[in-house]
Design a protein around this motif. Structure first.
Motif, PDB file in Angstrom:
ATOM      1  N   ARG A  40      30.602  29.247 -12.762  1.00  0.00           N
ATOM      2  CA  ARG A  40      31.673  28.319 -13.331  1.00  0.00           C
ATOM      3  C   ARG A  40      31.447  27.789 -14.527  1.00  0.00           C
ATOM      4  NH1 ARG A  40      34.305  25.141  -8.420  1.00  0.00           N
ATOM      5  NH2 ARG A  40      33.607  26.144  -6.786  1.00  0.00           N
ATOM      6  N   SER A  41      30.446  27.983 -15.184  1.00  0.00           N
ATOM      7  CA  SER A  41      30.082  27.625 -16.475  1.00  0.00           C
ATOM      8  C   SER A  41      29.298  28.862 -17.232  1.00  0.00           C
ATOM      9  CB  SER A  41      29.428  26.383 -16.455  1.00  0.00           C
ATOM     10  OG  SER A  41      29.163  25.987 -17.929  1.00  0.00           O
ATOM     11  N   PRO A  42      29.895  30.082 -17.283  1.00  0.00           N
ATOM     12  CA  PRO A  42      29.385  31.221 -17.893  1.00  0.00           C
ATOM     13  C   PRO A  42      28.853  30.922 -19.387  1.00  0.00           C
ATOM     14  CG  PRO A  42      31.832  31.499 -17.811  1.00  0.00           C
ATOM     15  CD  PRO A  42      31.473  30.250 -17.208  1.00  0.00           C
ATOM     16  N   GLU A  43      29.354  30.188 -20.078  1.00  0.00           N
ATOM     17  CA  GLU A  43      28.830  29.891 -21.545  1.00  0.00           C
ATOM     18  C   GLU A  43      27.659  29.128 -21.465  1.00  0.00           C
ATOM     19  OE1 GLU A  43      31.377  26.325 -20.405  1.00  0.00           O
ATOM     20  OE2 GLU A  43      31.369  28.501 -19.949  1.00  0.00           O
ATOM     21  N   THR A  44      27.063  28.604 -20.432  1.00  0.00           N
ATOM     22  CA  THR A  44      25.984  27.944 -20.445  1.00  0.00           C
ATOM     23  C   THR A  44      24.759  28.735 -20.678  1.00  0.00           C
ATOM     24  OG1 THR A  44      26.857  26.267 -19.025  1.00  0.00           O
ATOM     25  CG2 THR A  44      24.416  26.159 -19.008  1.00  0.00           C
ATOM     26  N   GLY A  45      23.669  28.285 -21.346  1.00  0.00           N
ATOM     27  CA  GLY A  45      22.457  29.199 -21.509  1.00  0.00           C
ATOM     28  C   GLY A  45      21.551  29.344 -20.268  1.00  0.00           C
ATOM     29  N   THR A  46      20.595  29.861 -20.632  1.00  0.00           N
ATOM     30  CA  THR A  46      19.498  30.036 -19.499  1.00  0.00           C
ATOM     31  C   THR A  46      19.022  28.653 -19.044  1.00  0.00           C
ATOM     32  OG1 THR A  46      18.850  32.121 -20.399  1.00  0.00           O
ATOM     33  CG2 THR A  46      17.359  31.064 -18.542  1.00  0.00           C
ATOM     34  N   LEU A  47      19.180  28.334 -17.832  1.00  0.00           N
ATOM     35  CA  LEU A  47      18.724  27.296 -17.120  1.00  0.00           C
ATOM     36  C   LEU A  47      17.762  27.573 -16.014  1.00  0.00           C
ATOM     37  CD1 LEU A  47      22.147  25.463 -16.431  1.00  0.00           C
ATOM     38  CD2 LEU A  47      20.589  25.127 -18.312  1.00  0.00           C
ATOM     39  N   ASP A  48      16.797  26.594 -15.534  1.00  0.00           N
ATOM     40  CA  ASP A  48      16.045  26.690 -14.432  1.00  0.00           C
ATOM     41  C   ASP A  48      16.439  25.571 -13.563  1.00  0.00           C
ATOM     42  OD1 ASP A  48      14.280  27.660 -12.542  1.00  0.00           O
ATOM     43  OD2 ASP A  48      12.408  26.979 -13.828  1.00  0.00           O
ATOM     44  N   ALA A  49      15.797  25.571 -12.318  1.00  0.00           N
ATOM     45  CA  ALA A  49      16.185  24.392 -11.228  1.00  0.00           C
ATOM     46  C   ALA A  49      15.027  24.385 -10.511  1.00  0.00           C
ATOM     47  CB  ALA A  49      17.373  24.701 -10.561  1.00  0.00           C
ATOM     48  N   ILE A  50      14.653  23.034 -10.087  1.00  0.00           N
ATOM     49  CA  ILE A  50      13.511  22.714  -8.781  1.00  0.00           C
ATOM     50  C   ILE A  50      14.329  22.172  -7.923  1.00  0.00           C
ATOM     51  CG2 ILE A  50      11.552  21.757  -8.287  1.00  0.00           C
ATOM     52  CD1 ILE A  50      10.720  22.053 -11.313  1.00  0.00           C
ATOM     53  N   VAL A  51      14.259  22.442  -6.684  1.00  0.00           N
ATOM     54  CA  VAL A  51      14.937  21.455  -5.607  1.00  0.00           C
ATOM     55  C   VAL A  51      13.956  21.140  -4.626  1.00  0.00           C
ATOM     56  CG1 VAL A  51      16.514  21.663  -3.577  1.00  0.00           C
ATOM     57  CG2 VAL A  51      16.846  23.110  -5.641  1.00  0.00           C
ATOM     58  N   GLU A  52      13.858  19.880  -4.405  1.00  0.00           N
ATOM     59  CA  GLU A  52      12.859  19.167  -3.361  1.00  0.00           C
ATOM     60  C   GLU A  52      13.563  18.603  -2.342  1.00  0.00           C
ATOM     61  OE1 GLU A  52       9.739  17.213  -5.323  1.00  0.00           O
ATOM     62  OE2 GLU A  52       8.774  19.152  -6.403  1.00  0.00           O
ATOM     63  N   ASP A  53      13.866  18.761  -1.021  1.00  0.00           N
ATOM     64  CA  ASP A  53      14.517  18.097   0.024  1.00  0.00           C
ATOM     65  C   ASP A  53      15.803  17.735  -0.571  1.00  0.00           C
ATOM     66  OD1 ASP A  53      14.649  16.719   2.368  1.00  0.00           O
ATOM     67  OD2 ASP A  53      14.199  14.910   1.788  1.00  0.00           O
ATOM     68  N   GLY A  54      16.527  18.738  -1.062  1.00  0.00           N
ATOM     69  CA  GLY A  54      17.963  18.509  -1.703  1.00  0.00           C
ATOM     70  C   GLY A  54      17.972  17.756  -2.863  1.00  0.00           C
ATOM     71  N   SER A  55      16.979  17.358  -3.329  1.00  0.00           N
ATOM     72  CA  SER A  55      17.142  16.978  -4.790  1.00  0.00           C
ATOM     73  C   SER A  55      17.135  17.953  -5.801  1.00  0.00           C
ATOM     74  CB  SER A  55      16.161  15.677  -5.128  1.00  0.00           C
ATOM     75  OG  SER A  55      16.552  14.738  -4.173  1.00  0.00           O
ATOM     76  N   VAL A  56      18.027  17.944  -6.767  1.00  0.00           N
ATOM     77  CA  VAL A  56      17.669  19.171  -7.795  1.00  0.00           C
ATOM     78  C   VAL A  56      17.666  18.670  -9.093  1.00  0.00           C
ATOM     79  CG1 VAL A  56      19.052  20.987  -8.836  1.00  0.00           C
ATOM     80  CG2 VAL A  56      19.780  20.485  -6.386  1.00  0.00           C
ATOM     81  N   THR A  57      16.576  19.218 -10.116  1.00  0.00           N
ATOM     82  CA  THR A  57      16.120  18.944 -11.036  1.00  0.00           C
ATOM     83  C   THR A  57      16.399  20.080 -11.855  1.00  0.00           C
ATOM     84  OG1 THR A  57      14.504  17.390 -10.429  1.00  0.00           O
ATOM     85  CG2 THR A  57      14.598  18.330 -12.915  1.00  0.00           C
ATOM     86  N   ILE A  58      17.370  20.045 -13.062  1.00  0.00           N
ATOM     87  CA  ILE A  58      17.756  21.243 -13.901  1.00  0.00           C
ATOM     88  C   ILE A  58      17.170  21.049 -15.227  1.00  0.00           C
ATOM     89  CG2 ILE A  58      19.723  22.700 -14.814  1.00  0.00           C
ATOM     90  CD1 ILE A  58      21.428  21.483 -12.193  1.00  0.00           C
ATOM     91  N   THR A  59      16.708  21.999 -15.695  1.00  0.00           N
ATOM     92  CA  THR A  59      16.307  22.026 -17.094  1.00  0.00           C
ATOM     93  C   THR A  59      16.824  23.164 -17.902  1.00  0.00           C
ATOM     94  OG1 THR A  59      14.403  23.506 -16.568  1.00  0.00           O
ATOM     95  CG2 THR A  59      14.065  21.019 -16.476  1.00  0.00           C
ATOM     96  N   GLY A  60      17.008  23.028 -19.287  1.00  0.00           N
ATOM     97  CA  GLY A  60      17.491  24.089 -20.228  1.00  0.00           C
ATOM     98  C   GLY A  60      18.571  23.936 -21.023  1.00  0.00           C
TER      99      GLY A  60
END
Length: 200
Positions: A151-171
């Motif tokens: 949905r957002s192909p122009e976005t650069g490389t991201l990473d995500a950590i998910v703990e019990d449904g809570s998402v932390t995105i970095t990048g």
């Protein structure tokens, strides 16, 4: 996620000419609380629930005004088309699963037929919502990253950590981009909260 990925196969499909007693037995045997109804052309024409099948099993109580509703033939002679609901909330396979889930929760609808050119190809029940939203964190992470890339192909490389449904995105530190990918991630079934921390 699309509705096609969340829906399940109909366990019961009824026809409008089926006797009510037979329909009640089918719902009881399969544990369904409702089922789509098709007409002679095979297209969806209504939906029926267990409550619909109980209609007219009970006579009026003391003080009720007798109306034509109480003068229908006995239940054994009724057909599904006589008691079904013909105004049906439906979905299509390409619809957004998140939006449908919210609609079902807000309106307390138990079963939504999924149609393709008027023909039932699946259903979404409350059990499907539970199965979809109670997902392992690894599945949620994979879909979050996939959806952002789609949905957002122009976005650069991201990473995500998910703990019990809570998402932390970095990048990313870009405010507009954060808002955009946050909106995308929040719609992934199973996501309870989204935090975007930037480049880390």
């Amino acid at each position: 996620m699309l509705v096609a990925e969340m829906m399940s196969a109909p366990r019961v499909e009824l026809t409008e000419t089926m006797p009510v007693g037979e329909a009640a037995q089918m719902l009881s045997a399969t544990g369904c609380d409702g089922a789509p109804v098709t007409g002679a052309d095979g297209r969806l024409c209504g939906i029926i629930t267990q409550i619909d099948l109980l209609r007219d099993r009970f006579g009026p109580v003391a003080g009720d005004v007798i109306t034509s509703r109480h003068l229908v033939p006995p239940q054994e002679r009724l057909h599904v088309g006589d008691v079904m609901t013909d105004t049906v909330v439906t979905a299509e396979e390409s619809d957004d699963a998140h939006e449908l889930a919210h609609r079902m929760m807000e309106t307390r609808i138990r079963c939504v037929p999924v149609v393709r050119d008027g023909v039932v190809v699946g259903v979404v029940r409350r059990g499907d919502l539970l199965r979809t939203y109670l997902r392992p964190d690894r599945e949620i992470r994979r879909e979050v990253l996939d959806e952002i890339a789609r949905r957002s192909p122009e976005t650069g490389t991201l990473d995500a950590i998910v703990e019990d449904g809570s998402v932390t995105i970095t990048g990313t530190d870009d405010t507009a981009e954060r808002r955009r990918i946050g909106d995308v991630a929040a719609k992934v079934p199973g996501v309870r909260a989204v935090e975007i921390t930037g480049q880390g």
